[in-house]
Design a protein around this motif. Structure first.
Motif, PDB file in Angstrom:
ATOM      1  N   VAL A   1       0.763  -1.087   0.038  1.00 50.61           N
ATOM      2  CA  VAL A   1       0.058  -0.104   0.076  1.00 50.61           C
ATOM      3  C   VAL A   1       0.861   1.486  -0.010  1.00 50.61           C
ATOM      4  CG1 VAL A   1      -1.545   1.412   1.281  1.00 50.61           C
ATOM      5  CG2 VAL A   1      -1.849  -1.052   1.068  1.00 50.61           C
ATOM      6  N   LYS A   2       1.963   1.284   0.838  1.00 52.83           N
ATOM      7  CA  LYS A   2       2.621   2.489   1.016  1.00 52.83           C
ATOM      8  C   LYS A   2       3.430   2.779  -0.392  1.00 52.83           C
ATOM      9  CE  LYS A   2       4.405   5.818   3.546  1.00 52.83           C
ATOM     10  NZ  LYS A   2       3.503   6.868   3.714  1.00 52.83           N
ATOM     11  N   ILE A   3       3.929   1.744  -1.060  1.00 52.92           N
ATOM     12  CA  ILE A   3       4.753   1.707  -2.025  1.00 52.92           C
ATOM     13  C   ILE A   3       4.086   2.335  -3.290  1.00 52.92           C
ATOM     14  CG2 ILE A   3       6.051   0.521  -4.011  1.00 52.92           C
ATOM     15  CD1 ILE A   3       6.977  -1.506  -1.881  1.00 52.92           C
ATOM     16  N   ILE A   4       2.780   1.541  -3.345  1.00 53.52           N
ATOM     17  CA  ILE A   4       2.139   2.230  -4.515  1.00 53.52           C
ATOM     18  C   ILE A   4       1.454   3.579  -4.343  1.00 53.52           C
ATOM     19  CG2 ILE A   4      -0.376   2.049  -5.533  1.00 53.52           C
ATOM     20  CD1 ILE A   4      -0.301  -1.071  -4.809  1.00 53.52           C
ATOM     21  N   ASP A   5       1.165   4.073  -2.941  1.00 50.36           N
ATOM     22  CA  ASP A   5       1.001   5.465  -2.631  1.00 50.36           C
ATOM     23  C   ASP A   5       2.141   6.245  -2.853  1.00 50.36           C
ATOM     24  OD1 ASP A   5      -0.988   7.376  -1.556  1.00 50.36           O
ATOM     25  OD2 ASP A   5      -0.038   7.497   0.327  1.00 50.36           O
ATOM     26  N   ASN A   6       3.175   5.944  -2.222  1.00 53.45           N
ATOM     27  CA  ASN A   6       4.228   6.773  -2.727  1.00 53.45           C
ATOM     28  C   ASN A   6       4.595   6.879  -4.214  1.00 53.45           C
ATOM     29  OD1 ASN A   6       5.093   6.775  -0.041  1.00 53.45           O
ATOM     30  ND2 ASN A   6       6.445   5.294  -0.127  1.00 53.45           N
ATOM     31  N   TYR A   7       4.603   6.035  -5.109  1.00 59.46           N
ATOM     32  CA  TYR A   7       4.688   5.923  -6.344  1.00 59.46           C
ATOM     33  C   TYR A   7       3.769   7.206  -7.121  1.00 59.46           C
ATOM     34  CZ  TYR A   7       5.325   4.415 -11.292  1.00 59.46           C
ATOM     35  OH  TYR A   7       5.501   4.294 -12.687  1.00 59.46           O
ATOM     36  N   TYR A   8       2.566   7.040  -6.563  1.00 61.32           N
ATOM     37  CA  TYR A   8       1.705   8.299  -7.268  1.00 61.32           C
ATOM     38  C   TYR A   8       1.571   9.439  -6.725  1.00 61.32           C
ATOM     39  CZ  TYR A   8      -1.280   6.604 -11.128  1.00 61.32           C
ATOM     40  OH  TYR A   8      -1.579   6.283 -12.228  1.00 61.32           O
ATOM     41  N   LYS A   9       2.112   9.537  -5.416  1.00 64.06           N
ATOM     42  CA  LYS A   9       2.131  10.789  -4.683  1.00 64.06           C
ATOM     43  C   LYS A   9       3.580  11.494  -5.317  1.00 64.06           C
ATOM     44  CE  LYS A   9       0.370  10.334   0.072  1.00 64.06           C
ATOM     45  NZ  LYS A   9       0.709   9.902   1.077  1.00 64.06           N
ATOM     46  N   ALA A  10       4.460  10.820  -5.755  1.00 66.50           N
ATOM     47  CA  ALA A  10       5.830  11.190  -6.523  1.00 66.50           C
ATOM     48  C   ALA A  10       5.190  11.821  -7.962  1.00 66.50           C
ATOM     49  CB  ALA A  10       6.916   9.896  -6.626  1.00 66.50           C
ATOM     50  N   LEU A  11       4.506  11.092  -8.680  1.00 66.38           N
ATOM     51  CA  LEU A  11       4.109  11.464  -9.957  1.00 66.38           C
ATOM     52  C   LEU A  11       3.210  12.715  -9.778  1.00 66.38           C
ATOM     53  CD1 LEU A  11       2.484   8.019 -11.416  1.00 66.38           C
ATOM     54  CD2 LEU A  11       4.471   9.525 -12.428  1.00 66.38           C
ATOM     55  N   GLN A  12       2.396  12.989  -8.874  1.00 66.63           N
ATOM     56  CA  GLN A  12       1.741  14.086  -8.428  1.00 66.63           C
ATOM     57  C   GLN A  12       2.631  15.270  -8.254  1.00 66.63           C
ATOM     58  OE1 GLN A  12      -1.547  13.588  -5.585  1.00 66.63           O
ATOM     59  NE2 GLN A  12      -2.580  15.438  -6.295  1.00 66.63           N
ATOM     60  N   THR A  13       3.489  15.158  -7.128  1.00 62.13           N
ATOM     61  CA  THR A  13       4.502  15.952  -6.905  1.00 62.13           C
ATOM     62  C   THR A  13       5.526  16.555  -8.085  1.00 62.13           C
ATOM     63  OG1 THR A  13       4.491  15.336  -4.745  1.00 62.13           O
ATOM     64  CG2 THR A  13       6.683  16.582  -5.398  1.00 62.13           C
ATOM     65  N   SER A  14       5.941  15.614  -8.948  1.00 63.17           N
ATOM     66  CA  SER A  14       6.817  15.733  -9.835  1.00 63.17           C
ATOM     67  C   SER A  14       6.163  16.249 -11.086  1.00 63.17           C
ATOM     68  CB  SER A  14       7.508  14.520 -10.458  1.00 63.17           C
ATOM     69  OG  SER A  14       8.095  13.805  -9.304  1.00 63.17           O
ATOM     70  N   PHE A  15       4.979  16.230 -11.449  1.00 62.45           N
ATOM     71  CA  PHE A  15       4.287  16.554 -12.743  1.00 62.45           C
ATOM     72  C   PHE A  15       2.915  17.319 -12.212  1.00 62.45           C
ATOM     73  CE2 PHE A  15       6.474  12.755 -13.771  1.00 62.45           C
ATOM     74  CZ  PHE A  15       8.069  13.204 -14.507  1.00 62.45           C
ATOM     75  N   PRO A  16       3.028  18.294 -11.528  1.00 60.04           N
ATOM     76  CA  PRO A  16       1.765  18.950 -10.999  1.00 60.04           C
ATOM     77  C   PRO A  16       0.750  19.502 -12.036  1.00 60.04           C
ATOM     78  CG  PRO A  16       3.635  20.241 -10.560  1.00 60.04           C
ATOM     79  CD  PRO A  16       4.137  19.090 -11.017  1.00 60.04           C
ATOM     80  N   LYS A  17       1.399  19.975 -13.099  1.00 63.41           N
ATOM     81  CA  LYS A  17       0.380  20.433 -14.260  1.00 63.41           C
ATOM     82  C   LYS A  17      -0.340  19.444 -14.828  1.00 63.41           C
ATOM     83  CE  LYS A  17       3.556  19.980 -18.260  1.00 63.41           C
ATOM     84  NZ  LYS A  17       4.244  20.667 -19.313  1.00 63.41           N
ATOM     85  N   ASN A  18      -0.096  18.057 -14.736  1.00 62.26           N
ATOM     86  CA  ASN A  18      -0.706  16.780 -15.373  1.00 62.26           C
ATOM     87  C   ASN A  18      -1.915  16.485 -14.315  1.00 62.26           C
ATOM     88  OD1 ASN A  18       2.354  16.298 -16.432  1.00 62.26           O
ATOM     89  ND2 ASN A  18       0.729  16.502 -17.706  1.00 62.26           N
ATOM     90  N   TRP A  19      -1.834  17.279 -13.040  1.00 65.09           N
ATOM     91  CA  TRP A  19      -3.020  16.928 -12.118  1.00 65.09           C
ATOM     92  C   TRP A  19      -3.815  18.100 -11.953  1.00 65.09           C
ATOM     93  CZ3 TRP A  19      -3.876  12.108  -9.427  1.00 65.09           C
ATOM     94  CH2 TRP A  19      -2.887  11.402  -9.372  1.00 65.09           C
ATOM     95  N   LYS A  20      -3.754  19.118 -12.711  1.00 66.67           N
ATOM     96  CA  LYS A  20      -4.581  20.265 -12.591  1.00 66.67           C
ATOM     97  C   LYS A  20      -5.939  20.155 -12.917  1.00 66.67           C
ATOM     98  CE  LYS A  20      -1.098  23.831 -12.776  1.00 66.67           C
ATOM     99  NZ  LYS A  20      -0.567  25.062 -13.805  1.00 66.67           N
ATOM    100  N   ASN A  21      -6.272  19.468 -13.719  1.00 68.79           N
ATOM    101  CA  ASN A  21      -7.692  19.190 -14.233  1.00 68.79           C
ATOM    102  C   ASN A  21      -8.382  17.910 -13.410  1.00 68.79           C
ATOM    103  OD1 ASN A  21      -7.099  16.752 -15.587  1.00 68.79           O
ATOM    104  ND2 ASN A  21      -6.322  17.901 -17.320  1.00 68.79           N
ATOM    105  N   ASP A  22      -9.846  17.899 -13.770  1.00 70.38           N
ATOM    106  CA  ASP A  22     -10.540  16.590 -12.920  1.00 70.38           C
ATOM    107  C   ASP A  22     -10.368  15.351 -13.419  1.00 70.38           C
ATOM    108  OD1 ASP A  22     -11.441  18.636 -11.240  1.00 70.38           O
ATOM    109  OD2 ASP A  22     -13.319  19.117 -12.344  1.00 70.38           O
TER     110      ASP A  22
END
Length: 340
Positions: free
Chosen positions: A230-251
């Motif tokens: 659970v932690k690894i999967i969560d970390n992986y996606y948090k890293a994607l969200q942190t690294s590429f914030p503009k790709n998370w701006k829309n819904d």
């Protein structure tokens, strides 16, 4: 003549009869109207030996077949006082409309010594057109149980599960944990019992994409506990969200669309092994360090790839090439893996 105790059911414009009968006897008095290849006759699928064998094994193990086999008798007489059907003395007086594999599997089990009673719904004199209409309605028009709901229900099965079912149950538990965590990138985005909308991902797709990571033979996440997974999967996606914030701006972020979700998990084994070999960790910081090497990658171009598995593979290959150019492809292991 064959006599069968039955109940007549009248429904608006049609009537049919309900009864139970031994599988071996029913198999002897009906035939399956299989569709003949290249000919305009019949409407049933050709029997699948694998499905027949599967039904037979299920019955031999004590499984129940509660669904009715639907058939049509060309002719019969019914005595309302004795509630008895009488069939004429002729070969194959009935046709199977639906349930051919259940019947064939039950017949196979009967030959092995387990002859169960089958529930039957029998029509009288149904025309070919009426039989085909029933067959299509049952097999096409009727709504199936959503596959995500099936996965969610697996954990409630009391019987011993095979490896695939154990993996599906583990992934479902992980999905529930991530979906309930307000700090997770997946918070309230994983859909269990209905159709996923934009910005959401179905449990079915979540399980399909992550399943290879959990296989005992070479699955990247298989050596770890559920809490660690659970932690690894969560970390992986948090890293994607942190690294590429503009790709998370829309819904409807690209990383939660079918193509994006499939692509980033195709490269996960490389990212994970690089993280633990280079940074001795699988935490957000380690993944962010890796993604920082491809900060200019244009994820939105994946929208031009179309859909389907080939699009996921192509998108994943593009991302993997960028990552491999930035890092040496060296797998490493550590006994002190850091997740935080």
């Amino acid at each position: 003549m064959t006599k069968i105790s039955a109940i007549k059911v009248d429904q608006k414009k049609s009537s049919f009869f309900l009864f139970t009968i031994k599988a071996s006897k029913l198999f002897d008095i009906v035939q399956i109207n299989q569709r003949v290849e290249g000919k305009e006759e019949g409407y049933q699928r050709v029997l699948s030996p694998g499905r027949v064998k599967s039904v037979s094994r299920y019955i031999m193990a004590g499984g129940a077949i509660p669904g009715a086999i639907i058939i049509s008798f060309s002719e019969l007489s019914y005595d309302r006082k004795t509630k008895t059907i009488t069939l004429p003395s002729k070969e194959n007086p009935g046709w199977v409309i639906d349930g051919q594999h259940r019947l064939a599997g039950a017949h196979e089990a009967a030959q092995a010594g387990i002859d169960i009673d089958l529930a039957v719904a029998a029509f009288e004199g149904a025309s070919s057109e009426e039989q085909i209409e029933l067959f299509i309605t049952i097999n096409k028009e009727a709504k199936n149980v959503p596959s995500s709901l099936y996965l969610d229900l697996l954990k409630k099965l009391p019987k011993r599960k095979n490896e695939k079912e154990v993996i599906e149950e583990r992934i479902t538990d992980i999905a529930r944990s991530l979906n309930a965590d307000e700090q997770s990138s997946f918070f309230q985005r994983i859909i269990f019992t209905k159709t996923a909308r934009a910005g959401e991902i179905s449990l079915t797709n979540f399980a399909r994409v992550l399943r290879p990571c959990f296989n005992k033979a070479g699955g990247t996440l298989s050596p770890y506990t559920q809490t660690e997974q659970v932690k690894i999967i969560d970390n992986y996606y948090k890293a994607l969200q942190t690294s590429f914030p503009k790709n998370w701006k829309n819904d409807n972020p690209i990383f939660l669309r079918t193509i994006g979700f499939g692509a980033v998990w195709r490269v996960f084994p490389f990212v994970f092994t690089t993280a633990i070999s280079t940074y001795k960790a699988a935490n957000v910081a380690a993944f962010v360090n890796i993604f920082s090497e491809i900060s200019g990658f244009d994820f939105e171009k994946w929208n031009e790839y179309g859909s389907g598995s080939s699009a996921e593979i192509a998108a994943g290959d593009d991302l993997l090439t960028m990552l491999q150019d930035a890092f040496n492809d060296e797998n490493g292991k550590t006994s002190g893996l850091r997740l935080d």
